[in-house]
Design a protein around this motif. Structure first.
Motif, PDB file in Angstrom:
ATOM      1  N   UNK A   7       0.838  -1.201   0.000  1.00  0.00           N
ATOM      2  CA  UNK A   7       0.000   0.000   0.000  1.00  0.00           C
ATOM      3  C   UNK A   7       0.869   1.245   0.000  1.00  0.00           C
ATOM      4  N   UNK A   8       0.869   1.939  -1.098  1.00  0.00           N
ATOM      5  CA  UNK A   8       1.472   3.269  -1.161  1.00  0.00           C
ATOM      6  C   UNK A   8       2.923   3.307  -0.648  1.00  0.00           C
ATOM      7  N   UNK A   9       3.738   2.388  -1.146  1.00  0.00           N
ATOM      8  CA  UNK A   9       5.123   2.301  -0.666  1.00  0.00           C
ATOM      9  C   UNK A   9       6.023   3.291  -1.399  1.00  0.00           C
ATOM     10  N   UNK A  10       6.768   4.062  -0.586  1.00  0.00           N
ATOM     11  CA  UNK A  10       7.738   4.983  -1.168  1.00  0.00           C
ATOM     12  C   UNK A  10       9.099   4.743  -0.549  1.00  0.00           C
ATOM     13  N   UNK A  11      10.126   4.973  -1.333  1.00  0.00           N
ATOM     14  CA  UNK A  11      11.479   4.815  -0.834  1.00  0.00           C
ATOM     15  C   UNK A  11      12.424   5.655  -1.669  1.00  0.00           C
ATOM     16  N   UNK A  12      13.248   6.438  -0.978  1.00  0.00           N
ATOM     17  CA  UNK A  12      14.279   7.135  -1.744  1.00  0.00           C
ATOM     18  C   UNK A  12      15.605   6.991  -1.027  1.00  0.00           C
ATOM     19  N   UNK A  13      16.647   6.895  -1.819  1.00  0.00           N
ATOM     20  CA  UNK A  13      17.979   6.977  -1.224  1.00  0.00           C
ATOM     21  C   UNK A  13      18.938   7.687  -2.150  1.00  0.00           C
ATOM     22  N   UNK A  14      19.945   8.275  -1.550  1.00  0.00           N
ATOM     23  CA  UNK A  14      20.913   9.107  -2.273  1.00  0.00           C
ATOM     24  C   UNK A  14      20.196  10.159  -3.126  1.00  0.00           C
ATOM     25  N   UNK A  19      11.034   4.516  -5.343  1.00  0.00           N
ATOM     26  CA  UNK A  19       9.636   4.077  -5.381  1.00  0.00           C
ATOM     27  C   UNK A  19       8.743   5.253  -5.025  1.00  0.00           C
ATOM     28  N   UNK A  20       7.710   5.446  -5.824  1.00  0.00           N
ATOM     29  CA  UNK A  20       6.832   6.598  -5.597  1.00  0.00           C
ATOM     30  C   UNK A  20       5.387   6.154  -5.450  1.00  0.00           C
ATOM     31  N   UNK A  21       5.069   5.660  -4.250  1.00  0.00           N
ATOM     32  CA  UNK A  21       3.688   5.273  -3.989  1.00  0.00           C
ATOM     33  C   UNK A  21       3.239   4.048  -4.750  1.00  0.00           C
ATOM     34  N   UNK A  22       3.828   2.904  -4.413  1.00  0.00           N
ATOM     35  CA  UNK A  22       3.493   1.664  -5.113  1.00  0.00           C
ATOM     36  C   UNK A  22       2.394   0.906  -4.360  1.00  0.00           C
ATOM     37  N   UNK A  39      16.194  -0.039 -13.560  1.00  0.00           N
ATOM     38  CA  UNK A  39      16.086   1.244 -12.885  1.00  0.00           C
ATOM     39  C   UNK A  39      14.658   1.648 -12.581  1.00  0.00           C
ATOM     40  N   UNK A  40      13.691   0.759 -12.871  1.00  0.00           N
ATOM     41  CA  UNK A  40      12.290   1.096 -12.623  1.00  0.00           C
ATOM     42  C   UNK A  40      11.957   1.033 -11.135  1.00  0.00           C
ATOM     43  N   UNK A  41      12.785   0.327 -10.363  1.00  0.00           N
ATOM     44  CA  UNK A  41      12.526   0.194  -8.928  1.00  0.00           C
ATOM     45  C   UNK A  41      12.153  -1.220  -8.524  1.00  0.00           C
ATOM     46  N   UNK A  42      12.286  -2.164  -9.452  1.00  0.00           N
ATOM     47  CA  UNK A  42      11.864  -3.543  -9.180  1.00  0.00           C
ATOM     48  C   UNK A  42      12.669  -4.180  -8.047  1.00  0.00           C
ATOM     49  N   UNK A  43      13.986  -3.996  -8.109  1.00  0.00           N
ATOM     50  CA  UNK A  43      14.835  -4.617  -7.093  1.00  0.00           C
ATOM     51  C   UNK A  43      14.622  -3.973  -5.719  1.00  0.00           C
ATOM     52  N   UNK A 206       5.904  -1.609 -14.434  1.00  0.00           N
ATOM     53  CA  UNK A 206       6.508  -0.612 -13.563  1.00  0.00           C
ATOM     54  C   UNK A 206       7.430   0.286 -14.356  1.00  0.00           C
ATOM     55  N   UNK A 207       7.385   1.565 -14.027  1.00  0.00           N
ATOM     56  CA  UNK A 207       8.258   2.520 -14.693  1.00  0.00           C
ATOM     57  C   UNK A 207       8.548   3.677 -13.762  1.00  0.00           C
ATOM     58  N   UNK A 208       9.803   4.004 -13.620  1.00  0.00           N
ATOM     59  CA  UNK A 208      10.236   5.137 -12.802  1.00  0.00           C
ATOM     60  C   UNK A 208       9.595   5.172 -11.417  1.00  0.00           C
ATOM     61  N   UNK A 209       9.653   4.028 -10.736  1.00  0.00           N
ATOM     62  CA  UNK A 209       9.198   3.984  -9.354  1.00  0.00           C
ATOM     63  C   UNK A 209       7.704   3.915  -9.159  1.00  0.00           C
ATOM     64  N   UNK A 210       6.972   3.702 -10.248  1.00  0.00           N
ATOM     65  CA  UNK A 210       5.509   3.607 -10.129  1.00  0.00           C
ATOM     66  C   UNK A 210       4.984   2.413 -10.912  1.00  0.00           C
ATOM     67  N   UNK A 211       3.848   1.899 -10.447  1.00  0.00           N
ATOM     68  CA  UNK A 211       3.190   0.879 -11.253  1.00  0.00           C
ATOM     69  C   UNK A 211       2.210   1.591 -12.171  1.00  0.00           C
ATOM     70  N   UNK A 212       2.434   1.469 -13.484  1.00  0.00           N
ATOM     71  CA  UNK A 212       1.626   2.236 -14.420  1.00  0.00           C
ATOM     72  C   UNK A 212       0.414   1.450 -14.896  1.00  0.00           C
TER      73      UNK A 212
END
Lengths: 308, 252
Positions: A7-14, A19-22, A39-43, A206-212
């Motif tokens: 639910x609405x997972x976000x994560x940023x580092x450096x 991840x932008x609200x997955x 680089x989409x954020x899958x890992x 998924x693309x650029x930290x979001x599920x499209x």
């Protein structure tokens, strides 16, 4: 029931927002594919679901437990990482043995499951060979065996066939299907279109930290609504023939160039048989249909190709 | 799946220990070659300085406990640092997703490295006998707790530095700026009291000083400090470094 809830997972580092609200859910017993370019954020998402990384915000649940309850989640999942995670100074059997011990399996069950696991991935003859002598494909197969030896409820596979030869890839697919048939939920990431289409029940793009986009593979493709039928005529296409085609049910657009007609439609497989009844005999020389694949879906949604 | 946390922790410790043992048995030549440097120290320093007399005993008797301590600090620190190899080869991830606590994993590594250290130190004590070293069997037995505590302390220290240096390039730094200074400030090859007076207090913050002095006390009866005090100091050091090592382990 759901095996994974995010639910609405976000994560940023450096300073990069990985991840932008997955948000998504994985049903129990299905093969769920996370498809997207590098680089989409899958890992990152996989790391959060496997309790290795803490999300900045949002909620995640795996096998009925919040990922905050690390040990509870860990004992119910199996993981195969993108990079090999074996002890190369140990034999294949020892790698499996130590793994089974860490997951608290009793000795008798261990021996049985290890034999079965080695058998399934075709490494029985290599059981007592040091892993450092293994090829990349053999290592991946051993990791597959290790990841499900303790009977996990959810199996996480991060790019399970990355860099593998065709033969090994097909074998890995076979194991994944077999596990699904046994009731294991599989969560996998991939950037191979073919893999997602052939293997997954549900795909999240998924693309650029979001599920499209998320849905069943056929639904995603149908949602795009565009089979393309190419009809080649004997001789020039006539105007009345085009009009006839335009009136067929489900046809969106008909374009003609000299002797070829291109029909855009949402249900190509229904249109093709009708061609022969509405057109005069002896007119059609050849028919070819192209259905959209997930790559087309991705391009439509993001304007880019996955492979880029 | 229905194990209690305690049995699970014990199992994790056992697995990590067993892993070290399997690797040790497979790399016998590495174990033997790790004895070469300490033996050269013993042979060359022991004969070259044979007229030297510290604490009223032959130099070889003075030196042998020091060299045993040296073997322990080297092998244990490297055992701690070897977690970097595990990270490089990915095995650390396998441990990271396993349903076990970090502290159990760290304890298992330490147990493995302590076992290796005991074997090494015992080999050195035995090989020192033809060079003129003598001790009593009970001395050898009493040396084991000192060896174990040193191994615990320096493995914990190795894990701690592994998290700081992050890759192998830092190996030399740890060697030059941590291990060697601790070694020279330990009284392994000469009494700490012979150092310039401003350096002497530093020895009291050096776990290897207590380890070597304790070994000397129980093996030859000629320590500078009461072995009980040495042992107590080592207990404190080992607790601190294990916690520091386990804490830093999270960051790897």
């Amino acid at each position: 029931m759901h095996a994974v809830i995010a639910e609405d997972i976000s994560k940023s580092y450096d300073g990069i927002q990985a991840l932008r609200g997955v948000t998504f859910r994985v049903k129990k017993g299905e093969v769920f594919g996370l498809l997207g370019p590098n680089g989409a954020g899958k890992t990152t998402l996989t790391a959060i679901l496997t309790t290795l990384l803490k999300a900045d915000s949002g909620y995640a649940e795996v096998a009925g437990f919040s990922v905050e309850e690390k040990l509870k989640v860990r004992e119910r999942i199996g993981v195969v990482f993108q990079e090999p995670a074996l002890d190369t100074k140990l034999t294949a059997r020892e790698n499996l043995e130590f793994h089974a011990m860490l997951y608290g399996m009793p000795k008798k069950e261990r021996e049985e499951k290890i034999e079965k696991g080695l058998e399934l991935v075709g490494l029985r003859n290599w059981a007592d060979t040091l892993v450092e002598k293994f090829s990349g494909g053999m290592k991946r197969r051993l990791e597959m065996a290790r990841a499900f030896i303790h009977r996990p409820e959810v199996l996480f596979l991060d790019e399970p066939t990355l860099g593998l030869d065709v033969q090994t890839r097909r074998n890995i697919w076979k194991y994944i299907r077999k596990l699904r048939d046994e009731g294991v939920t599989v969560f996998m990431t991939t950037h191979y279109i073919e893999e997602a289409e052939k293997l997954c029940d549900t795909v999240a793009i998924m693309d650029r930290g979001k599920i499209v986009k998320i849905g069943r593979v056929e639904d995603l493709k149908r949602g795009l609504g565009e089979d393309t039928i190419y009809v080649e005529f004997f001789g020039k296409v006539m105007e009345e023939e085009l009009n006839t085609l335009r009136e067929l049910d489900g046809v969106k657009e008909v374009l003609a160039s000299d002797t070829t007609v291109m029909i855009l439609t949402s249900n190509g497989d229904r249109i093709i048989p009708q061609l022969f009844s509405v057109l005069s005999e002896g007119r059609v020389k050849a028919v070819r249909m192209k259905t959209p694949d997930l790559e087309d879906v991705f391009v439509r949604l993001t304007g880019r190709r996955i492979a880029d | 799946m229905n194990m209690t946390n305690a049995t699970r922790d014990l199992m994790a410790i056992y697995v990590m220990w067993l892993r070290e043992m399997k690797r040790l048995v497979r790399a016998k030549s590495r174990f033997l070659s790790s004895l070469v440097m300490p033996l050269m120290f013993l042979a060359f320093l022991g004969s070259g300085f044979r007229e030297v007399n510290f604490f009223g005993t032959s130099y070889i008797s003075f030196l042998t406990p020091g060299i045993a301590g040296m073997a322990v600090i080297f092998s244990s620190t490297f055992a701690g640092l070897s977690v970097l190899w595990d990270r490089e080869f990915g095995f650390l991830k396998e441990i990271a997703v396993a349903p076990v606590r970090n502290v159990a994993v760290v304890c298992g590594r330490i147990a493995g490295s302590a076992t290796t250290s005991i074997l090494q130190a015992m080999a050195i004590l035995v090989l020192a006998i033809p060079l003129g070293f003598s001790t009593k069997p009970q001395g050898v037995l009493l040396s084991i707790p000192f060896i174990v505590l040193m191994a615990v302390t320096f493995t914990g220290m190795g894990l701690f530095f592994a998290a700081i240096i992050k890759d192998f390039h830092g190996f030399g730094l740890v060697m030059n700026f941590v291990i060697f200074p601790l070694f020279f400030l330990s009284g392994a090859i000469f009494p700490v009291s012979n150092l310039p007076s401003f350096l002497v207090p530093l020895a009291y913050f050096n776990p290897l000083f207590y380890g070597v002095d304790g070994l000397r006390g129980v093996l030859t009866g000629r320590g500078a400090t009461n072995p009980i005090i040495d042992l107590s100091a080592l207990v404190v050091f080992s607790i601190v470094t294990v916690f520091a090592g386990a804490k830093m382990f999270d960051r790897l």
